[in-house]
Design an enzyme around this catalytic site. Structure first.
Site, PDB file in Angstrom:
ATOM      1  N   ASP A   1      -7.066   8.007 -12.907  1.00  0.00           N
ATOM      2  CA  ASP A   1      -6.699   8.122 -11.510  1.00  0.00           C
ATOM      3  C   ASP A   1      -7.377   9.369 -10.941  1.00  0.00           C
ATOM      4  O   ASP A   1      -7.423  10.412 -11.601  1.00  0.00           O
ATOM      5  CB  ASP A   1      -5.177   8.265 -11.394  1.00  0.00           C
ATOM      6  CG  ASP A   1      -4.600   7.397 -10.303  1.00  0.00           C
ATOM      7  OD1 ASP A   1      -4.988   7.595  -9.137  1.00  0.00           O
ATOM      8  OD2 ASP A   1      -3.765   6.537 -10.609  1.00  0.00           O
TER       9      ASP A   1
ATOM     10  N   HIS B   1       2.595   0.728  -9.638  1.00  0.00           N
ATOM     11  CA  HIS B   1       3.736   1.639  -9.763  1.00  0.00           C
ATOM     12  C   HIS B   1       4.416   1.922  -8.430  1.00  0.00           C
ATOM     13  O   HIS B   1       5.402   2.656  -8.401  1.00  0.00           O
ATOM     14  CB  HIS B   1       3.246   2.953 -10.389  1.00  0.00           C
ATOM     15  CG  HIS B   1       2.230   3.633  -9.523  1.00  0.00           C
ATOM     16  ND1 HIS B   1       0.977   3.103  -9.287  1.00  0.00           N
ATOM     17  CD2 HIS B   1       2.283   4.775  -8.797  1.00  0.00           C
ATOM     18  CE1 HIS B   1       0.316   3.896  -8.480  1.00  0.00           C
ATOM     19  NE2 HIS B   1       1.084   4.929  -8.157  1.00  0.00           N
ATOM     20  N   ASP B   2       3.878   1.395  -7.326  1.00  0.00           N
ATOM     21  CA  ASP B   2       4.487   1.612  -6.004  1.00  0.00           C
ATOM     22  C   ASP B   2       5.200   0.363  -5.466  1.00  0.00           C
ATOM     23  O   ASP B   2       5.799   0.430  -4.392  1.00  0.00           O
ATOM     24  CB  ASP B   2       3.405   1.990  -4.981  1.00  0.00           C
ATOM     25  CG  ASP B   2       2.729   3.323  -5.267  1.00  0.00           C
ATOM     26  OD1 ASP B   2       3.383   4.210  -5.866  1.00  0.00           O
ATOM     27  OD2 ASP B   2       1.557   3.485  -4.876  1.00  0.00           O
TER      28      ASP B   2
ATOM     29  N   ASP C   1      -7.102   7.400  -5.493  1.00  0.00           N
ATOM     30  CA  ASP C   1      -5.868   7.421  -4.728  1.00  0.00           C
ATOM     31  C   ASP C   1      -6.137   7.656  -3.237  1.00  0.00           C
ATOM     32  O   ASP C   1      -6.872   8.590  -2.881  1.00  0.00           O
ATOM     33  CB  ASP C   1      -5.003   8.570  -5.272  1.00  0.00           C
ATOM     34  CG  ASP C   1      -3.574   8.516  -4.800  1.00  0.00           C
ATOM     35  OD1 ASP C   1      -2.870   7.567  -5.172  1.00  0.00           O
ATOM     36  OD2 ASP C   1      -3.158   9.429  -4.050  1.00  0.00           O
TER      37      ASP C   1
ATOM     38  N   GLU D   1      -8.092   2.964  -3.465  1.00  0.00           N
ATOM     39  CA  GLU D   1      -6.837   2.527  -2.853  1.00  0.00           C
ATOM     40  C   GLU D   1      -6.904   2.784  -1.352  1.00  0.00           C
ATOM     41  O   GLU D   1      -7.161   3.914  -0.938  1.00  0.00           O
ATOM     42  CB  GLU D   1      -5.661   3.287  -3.468  1.00  0.00           C
ATOM     43  CG  GLU D   1      -4.330   2.738  -2.994  1.00  0.00           C
ATOM     44  CD  GLU D   1      -3.188   3.742  -3.052  1.00  0.00           C
ATOM     45  OE1 GLU D   1      -2.034   3.312  -3.138  1.00  0.00           O
ATOM     46  OE2 GLU D   1      -3.446   4.956  -2.985  1.00  0.00           O
TER      47      GLU D   1
HETATM   48  O1  ISL Z   1       4.590   3.320  -1.540  1.00  0.00           O
HETATM   49  C1  ISL Z   1       4.059   3.804  -0.574  1.00  0.00           C
HETATM   50  C2  ISL Z   1       4.751   4.667   0.402  1.00  0.00           C
HETATM   51  O2  ISL Z   1       5.431   3.855   1.322  1.00  0.00           O
HETATM   52  C3  ISL Z   1       2.676   3.601  -0.361  1.00  0.00           C
HETATM   53  O3  ISL Z   1       2.338   3.551   0.949  1.00  0.00           O
HETATM   54  C4  ISL Z   1       1.968   4.711  -1.097  1.00  0.00           C
HETATM   55  O4  ISL Z   1       2.369   5.944  -0.667  1.00  0.00           O
HETATM   56  C5  ISL Z   1       0.519   4.566  -0.840  1.00  0.00           C
HETATM   57  O5  ISL Z   1       0.203   3.382  -1.464  1.00  0.00           O
HETATM   58  C6  ISL Z   1      -0.275   5.675  -1.476  1.00  0.00           C
HETATM   59  O6  ISL Z   1      -0.037   5.652  -2.849  1.00  0.00           O
HETATM   60  C7  ISL Z   1      -0.694   6.525  -3.681  1.00  0.00           C
HETATM   61  O7  ISL Z   1      -0.667   7.864  -3.237  1.00  0.00           O
HETATM   62  C8  ISL Z   1       0.611   8.492  -3.204  1.00  0.00           C
HETATM   63  C9  ISL Z   1       1.424   8.273  -4.479  1.00  0.00           C
HETATM   64  O8  ISL Z   1       2.751   8.647  -4.257  1.00  0.00           O
HETATM   65  C10 ISL Z   1       1.389   6.840  -4.927  1.00  0.00           C
HETATM   66  O9  ISL Z   1       2.098   6.679  -6.131  1.00  0.00           O
HETATM   67  C11 ISL Z   1      -0.050   6.460  -5.043  1.00  0.00           C
HETATM   68  O10 ISL Z   1      -0.229   5.164  -5.577  1.00  0.00           O
HETATM   69  C12 ISL Z   1       0.351   9.948  -2.993  1.00  0.00           C
HETATM   70  O11 ISL Z   1      -0.557  10.408  -3.953  1.00  0.00           O
END
Ligand code: ISL
Ligand code: CA
Length: 575
Positions: free
Chosen positions: A112, A345-346, A213, A272
């Site tokens: 990541d 994971h989100d 990310d 992402e």
């Molecule tokens: O789950 C979300 C918040 O509502 C998503 O919008 C998420 O924040 C977004 O996908 C960005 O995610 C990534 O960056 C974030 C981190 O918390 C997430 O785990 C990561 O996948 C900040 O680094």
């Protein structure tokens, strides 16, 4: 290919160009994967201990969520040292061992890359905040107050304003995520050079690529204008000013030049992108533009969000889901490439979210896996998805760990509105990120074989019957089904390169499409509902002489009826 590169798992695939089009990626969220030392938190040795599981599944690439040094405010997405492994997860030597062990098994490792922001405990930020004259001041996004308050109206993804006041220097810094995740200033060339240097260091160490990310947020509109405020929201929508901002393509092309262009071709990059549209994705993933190999977009995982966002839900609309997938399949057919995912994971667990995790648990998990994996693009499997892991039965706010969920809950509570807080808790229970973060269920013992200690987050009680040990040796298991889907992608070129055509687009019950190349045609038909489906016109006659490649029921024909969540895949040789 240099000698340090692993031998490709599937030598039939081209060893250099675009090998990742025939690959399947598996995501490991290390905190929840496997704990080797009994402290209740998953770690790198825990991953090494379970590589048989991944090799059995047949995946080509492991994407590892962050293991870098971090205060763990956002479980590692807040990095305080990009060159160090957090002691929670192990050491740099453990990571080297993981890289070698994966390579020895013909798998690759993607790390990541979290560079839209750092931790507020990163030395770049502590230097930056130390004074307005600091040489690192401009490495982050500092602004004077506007009328004694925040510089603009942008909200943070994790509730509240996206700005935090630094009392000492009297300025605010921008944080699109938590206030412990200050945004880097990518317009400063020193920042970009430092990031590229770090990426090169990791690639030299032997990793095979990056999952980037929120990478489409790195270029902010220079004036940081206010965003529009939609009804009922306290903060403005800034995303139109930082999502795919003015210089994002320039920076990604520069990154490609500085990091990837002088290396062998068998690396993989995926960005992402919360704001991605098919039109933008074509730009980001056009190989001739030298930006990225593929992106994660959010369209299909937003379709069940209600008017108040992810913690308000609306019923799943299959027609809308199909429409979205077809739009992306078609838009990236000639240029660019899709990534395919239900889970990470989100996101809540797919079998609970779009399937039926009670009566038709097995059927819906396999049907949803099939419709996703047989499309054009690179599929991603999130840990536990291959077992049909479900959402958690969260009982109270004490069960949650995710700062996003807790921040929103606390905000509602502070407003003293108990009915709003109760609604939010219900929304978090189905839509919150902790659903994806309960420990991987390895076996039926009390902590699911995840840890000998106390797990950092509760284990799902259904691990007693839903676990890897029960499935690994069962040819009828969800695990075995995923293994078959992975194998088919490696064996059937039509899955990699075939044209996609959606059938019965408006039907609210079935998800059906064909994949076709010069020699082969596939027909995928899934009843994505918990009711039987009766064909009005027989979809099956044209395919009467076809071979059944896959079905999740012991028998059946496409001539009359599909049982709830039944999926059938047919294959035909063309002249
Ligand atoms: O789950 C979300 C918040 O509502 C998503 O919008 C998420 O924040 C977004 O996908 C960005 O995610 C990534 O960056 C974030 C981190 O918390 C997430 O785990 C990561 O996948 C900040 O680094
Ligand atoms: Ca541990």
């Amino acid at each position: 290919m240099t000698s340090t590169q692993p031998a490709l798992r599937h030598p039939s695939l081209s060893p250099t160009a675009e090998w990742w089009k025939a690959a399947v990626v598996y995501q490991v969220y290390p905190r929840s994967f496997a704990d080797s030392n009994g402290d209740g938190i998953g770690d790198i040795q825990g991953i090494i201990d379970h590589l048989d599981h991944l090799e059995d599944l047949g995946v080509d690439v492991v994407w590892l969520s962050p293991v870098y040094a971090s205060p763990q405010d956002d479980n590692g997405y807040d990095i305080s040292d990009y060159y160090a492994v957090d002691p929670t997860f192990g050491t740099l030597e453990d990571l080297d061992e993981l890289i070698a062990a994966l390579h020895a098994r013909g798998m690759k490792l993607v790390m990541d890359l979290v560079v839209n922001h750092t931790s507020d405990e990163h030395k770049w930020f502590t230097e930056s905040r130390s004074s307005r004259q600091s040489p690192k001041r401009d490495w982050y996004i500092w602004r004077d107050p506007r009328d004694g308050a925040e510089p603009n109206n942008w909200g943070s993804f994790f509730s509240g304003s996206a700005w935090e006041l630094d009392e000492t220097t009297g300025q605010y810094f921008l944080h699109l995520f938590s206030k412990k995740q200050p945004d880097l200033n990518w317009d400063n060339p020193e920042v970009r050079a430092a990031v590229y240097q770090m990426m090169n260091w990791w690639l030299d160490r032997g990793i095979d690529g990056f999952r980037m990310d929120v990478i489409s947020f790195i270029s902010k509109h220079p004036e940081l204008p206010d965003g529009a405020i939609t009804d009922g929201q306290s903060w403005g929508e800034g995303i139109q000013f930082y999502g795919s901002g003015p210089k994002v393509h320039e920076y990604l092309q520069e990154m490609h030049r500085e990091v990837f262009s002088h290396r062998d071709a068998d690396l993989i990059t995926v960005g992402e992108m919360v704001d991605a549209t098919p039109e933008l994705a074509r730009l980001y993933t056009d190989q001739d533009r030298r930006e990225l190999d593929m992106v994660f977009h959010f369209e299909h995982v937003g379709l069940d969000h209600g008017p108040g966002g992810k913690f308000t839900r609306k019923p799943v609309d299959l027609v809308a889901i199909k429409h979205s997938f077809a739009r992306w399949q078609n838009a990236l057919a000639d240029v660019g490439w899709n990534s395919l995912y239900w889970n990470n994971h989100d996101q809540p667990r797919v079998v609970s979210r779009f399937g039926n995790d009670t009566t038709y648990w097995h059927e819906s998990a396999t049907a949803l896996a099939t419709v996703l994996h047989l499309m054009r693009g690179t599929p991603y499997i999130y840990q536990g998805e291959e077992l049909g892991m479900t959402n958690m039965s969260f009982q109270s706010i004490e069960d949650f760990r995710d700062l996003e969920s807790l921040n929103y809950y606390n905000e509602a509570n502070q407003e003293g509105d108990s009915s709003r807080a109760a609604d939010l808790l219900a929304g978090i229970a189905v839509g919150g990120r902790d659903n994806a973060r309960t420990p991987v269920q390895w076996d039926g013992t009390p902590n699911a074989g995840f840890t000998t200690g106390t797990p950092w987050i509760p284990v799902n009680p259904n691990h007693e019957w839903l676990n890897a040990a029960a499935q690994r040796t069962d040819p009828g298991s969800i695990f075995a089904w995923y293994r078959t889907l992975v194998r088919l992608r490696h064996e059937e070129p039509v899955i990699v390169d075939g044209r996609f055509e959606l059938l019965h687009a408006k039907d609210p019950q079935i998800f059906a499409y064909t994949r076709t190349n010069d020699t082969t045609a596939l027909l995928v038909v899934a009843n994505c509902s918990s009711e039987p489906f009766t064909f009005s016109s027989s979809i099956g006659t044209k395919w009467a002489d076809a071979e059944v490649l896959l079905r999740n029921q012991p028998d059946g024909s496409l001539a009359q009826e599909l049982r709830p969540w039944e999926v059938v895949v047919l294959k035909k040789r063309l002249a």
